[in-house]
Design a protein around this motif. Structure first.
Motif, mmCIF file in Angstrom:
data_model
loop_
_atom_site.group_PDB
_atom_site.id
_atom_site.type_symbol
_atom_site.label_atom_id
_atom_site.label_comp_id
_atom_site.label_asym_id
_atom_site.label_seq_id
_atom_site.Cartn_x
_atom_site.Cartn_y
_atom_site.Cartn_z
ATOM 1 N N ILE A 170 -9.662 6.494 8.527
ATOM 2 C CA ILE A 170 -9.481 7.425 7.406
ATOM 3 C C ILE A 170 -8.636 6.756 6.334
ATOM 4 C CG2 ILE A 170 -8.631 9.685 6.678
ATOM 5 C CD1 ILE A 170 -8.927 10.640 9.549
ATOM 6 N N ASP A 171 -9.168 6.688 5.116
ATOM 7 C CA ASP A 171 -8.444 6.114 3.985
ATOM 8 C C ASP A 171 -7.792 7.216 3.157
ATOM 9 O OD1 ASP A 171 -9.050 3.505 4.559
ATOM 10 O OD2 ASP A 171 -10.797 3.427 3.220
ATOM 11 N N MET A 190 -19.281 5.967 8.095
ATOM 12 C CA MET A 190 -19.888 6.527 9.265
ATOM 13 C C MET A 190 -21.328 6.796 9.142
ATOM 14 S SD MET A 190 -22.505 8.771 10.414
ATOM 15 C CE MET A 190 -23.597 8.644 9.539
ATOM 16 N N TYR A 191 -21.574 7.080 10.437
ATOM 17 C CA TYR A 191 -22.838 7.285 10.005
ATOM 18 C C TYR A 191 -23.651 7.913 11.070
ATOM 19 C CZ TYR A 191 -21.187 4.414 6.302
ATOM 20 O OH TYR A 191 -20.472 3.894 5.270
ATOM 21 N N GLU A 192 -24.498 8.771 10.646
ATOM 22 C CA GLU A 192 -25.335 9.407 11.619
ATOM 23 C C GLU A 192 -26.179 8.322 12.266
ATOM 24 O OE1 GLU A 192 -28.416 13.122 11.671
ATOM 25 O OE2 GLU A 192 -27.450 12.538 9.836
ATOM 26 N N PHE A 193 -26.517 8.493 13.557
ATOM 27 C CA PHE A 193 -27.194 7.435 14.292
ATOM 28 C C PHE A 193 -28.455 6.955 13.586
ATOM 29 C CE2 PHE A 193 -25.630 7.105 18.820
ATOM 30 C CZ PHE A 193 -24.377 7.540 18.487
ATOM 31 N N LYS A 194 -29.169 7.839 12.938
ATOM 32 C CA LYS A 194 -30.444 7.446 12.365
ATOM 33 C C LYS A 194 -30.301 6.460 11.216
ATOM 34 C CE LYS A 194 -30.684 11.568 9.397
ATOM 35 N NZ LYS A 194 -31.426 12.809 9.156
ATOM 36 N N VAL A 195 -29.123 6.298 10.628
ATOM 37 C CA VAL A 195 -28.943 5.329 9.558
ATOM 38 C C VAL A 195 -28.100 4.147 10.009
ATOM 39 C CG1 VAL A 195 -29.207 7.051 7.778
ATOM 40 C CG2 VAL A 195 -26.926 6.562 8.616
ATOM 41 N N GLN A 196 -27.704 4.112 11.262
ATOM 42 C CA GLN A 196 -26.974 2.978 11.792
ATOM 43 C C GLN A 196 -27.929 1.849 12.125
ATOM 44 O OE1 GLN A 196 -23.718 2.208 12.726
ATOM 45 N NE2 GLN A 196 -23.036 3.925 11.546
ATOM 46 N N PRO A 197 -27.536 0.582 11.834
ATOM 47 C CA PRO A 197 -28.341 -0.530 12.342
ATOM 48 C C PRO A 197 -28.259 -0.535 13.857
ATOM 49 C CG PRO A 197 -26.252 -1.314 11.430
ATOM 50 C CD PRO A 197 -26.352 0.149 11.101
ATOM 51 N N HIS A 198 -29.394 -0.709 14.524
ATOM 52 C CA HIS A 198 -29.403 -0.681 15.972
ATOM 53 C C HIS A 198 -28.692 -1.903 16.541
ATOM 54 C CE1 HIS A 198 -31.855 2.838 16.248
ATOM 55 N NE2 HIS A 198 -32.823 2.304 15.528
ATOM 56 N N GLN A 199 -27.854 -1.680 17.530
ATOM 57 C CA GLN A 199 -27.152 -2.748 18.220
ATOM 58 C C GLN A 199 -27.726 -2.861 19.624
ATOM 59 O OE1 GLN A 199 -24.827 -4.658 16.899
ATOM 60 N NE2 GLN A 199 -24.156 -3.584 15.068
ATOM 61 N N ILE A 200 -28.212 -4.047 19.972
ATOM 62 C CA ILE A 200 -28.842 -4.246 21.270
ATOM 63 C C ILE A 200 -28.109 -5.360 22.031
ATOM 64 C CG2 ILE A 200 -30.962 -4.937 22.466
ATOM 65 C CD1 ILE A 200 -32.519 -3.735 20.158
ATOM 66 N N GLU A 247 -15.127 16.058 11.767
ATOM 67 C CA GLU A 247 -16.527 16.441 11.561
ATOM 68 C C GLU A 247 -16.897 16.386 10.083
ATOM 69 O OE1 GLU A 247 -19.407 20.018 13.132
ATOM 70 O OE2 GLU A 247 -17.451 20.575 12.310
ATOM 71 N N LEU A 248 -16.048 16.920 9.229
ATOM 72 C CA LEU A 248 -16.320 16.908 7.791
ATOM 73 C C LEU A 248 -16.425 15.484 7.257
ATOM 74 C CD1 LEU A 248 -13.914 19.780 6.677
ATOM 75 C CD2 LEU A 248 -16.412 19.796 6.458
ATOM 76 N N LEU A 249 -15.516 14.611 7.700
ATOM 77 C CA LEU A 249 -15.512 13.238 7.226
ATOM 78 C C LEU A 249 -16.755 12.477 7.693
ATOM 79 C CD1 LEU A 249 -11.740 12.362 7.791
ATOM 80 C CD2 LEU A 249 -12.885 12.691 5.587
ATOM 81 N N LEU A 250 -17.132 12.628 8.964
ATOM 82 C CA LEU A 250 -18.281 11.884 9.487
ATOM 83 C C LEU A 250 -19.606 12.382 8.940
ATOM 84 C CD1 LEU A 250 -16.165 10.657 11.424
ATOM 85 C CD2 LEU A 250 -17.933 10.671 13.175
ATOM 86 N N LYS A 251 -19.686 13.668 8.673
ATOM 87 C CA LYS A 251 -20.935 14.210 8.135
ATOM 88 C C LYS A 251 -21.080 13.934 6.633
ATOM 89 C CE LYS A 251 -21.883 17.956 11.414
ATOM 90 N NZ LYS A 251 -22.087 19.415 11.582
ATOM 91 N N ASN A 252 -19.988 13.556 5.995
ATOM 92 C CA ASN A 252 -20.005 13.303 4.544
ATOM 93 C C ASN A 252 -19.289 11.987 4.257
ATOM 94 O OD1 ASN A 252 -20.930 16.171 3.428
ATOM 95 N ND2 ASN A 252 -19.408 16.524 5.040
ATOM 96 N N PRO A 253 -19.869 10.857 4.682
ATOM 97 C CA PRO A 253 -19.168 9.573 4.650
ATOM 98 C C PRO A 253 -18.817 9.052 3.263
ATOM 99 C CG PRO A 253 -21.479 9.278 5.197
ATOM 100 C CD PRO A 253 -21.218 10.746 5.270
#
Length: 232
Positions: A220-221, A1-11, A169-175
């Motif tokens: 979730i694994d 996951m990933y916070e938006f700022k580290v996601q590759p932008h999809q256009i 929330e815990l999982l997405l904030k700590n991928p």
């Protein structure tokens, strides 16, 4: 996951002129931006219902569904607030105002300079990232909104319990972190873990089932003998 700022932008590029569509794609790919191409409003509608984008570049004069019709579908039916930059030869003020009312964030008149379009794209991507990164987290097709405390999968909000929300929330904030059952219990319940029970396992199972209703991907694994982590 990933916070938006580290996601590759999809256009998403929606333009029926193949030459113009490919020029835009080539320029954006050189900037390490990922692109999906659509050549009609109908095709764009199908793609937008399936995938998430950080920005849409939209021509108005499209075969099938018009650009205006696509924007109405995007805002009214999908409830999607993805920024839209309109490309059009139409240049009348009232037409521009109508497009802004439909939800466009910018307007570029054809013929246009590619450098100008790229500059406008970068402005809106930066603005969108700056706004969303503080309270939105995303992994695949799942979006967590920390302000509204909502979980959305493929444009559908899940009905989650307080504990289920906290686990997500815990999982997405700590991928990259593997959480033990004790970790999830103590952080999610704000209580001391009293030893092995099925509470966490049941909640994880319920989260998986709720996501599965709208997306077949794994989120979730289970790390056997240790705990759980966000799927890559």
């Amino acid at each position: 996951m990933y916070e938006f700022k580290v996601q590759p932008h999809q256009i998403l590029i929606v333009e029926d002129d193949e030459h113009i569509n490919n020029i835009i794609k080539d320029v954006l790919q050189k900037e390490n931006l990922r692109c999906t191409q659509a050549y009609s409003g109908t095709e764009a509608k199908l793609i937008a219902a399936r995938d998430q984008f950080q920005l849409i570049i939209l021509d108005l004069m499209l075969p099938g569904l018009s650009g205006e019709g696509f924007m109405q579908y995007l805002r009214d039916e999908l409830k999607c607030d993805t920024p839209v930059i309109v490309l059009s030869a139409k240049d009348q003020l009232d037409q521009k105002l109508n497009l802004f009312e439909l939800g466009a964030v910018d307007y570029v008149t054809k013929p246009f300079e590619v450098k100008e379009l790229l500059a406008r794209i970068n402005v809106h991507l930066h603005r969108n990232t700056k706004t969303e990164s503080s309270d939105h987290y995303r992994h695949k097709n799942l979006i967590l909104n920390c302000t509204t405390r909502s979980v959305v999968v493929n444009q559908t909000e899940l009905n989650v319990t307080r504990q289920e929300y906290r686990i997500i929330e815990l999982l997405l904030k700590n991928p990259s972190r593997i959480f033990t059952k004790q970790d999830l219990y103590e952080l999610g319940w704000d209580d001391m873990y009293m030893g092995e029970d099925k509470t966490i396992t049941v909640h994880i199972s319920n989260i998986r089932k709720k996501i599965k209703m709208y997306d077949d991907q794994t989120y979730i694994d289970t790390v056997w003998g240790i705990g759980f982590r966000l799927s890559p």
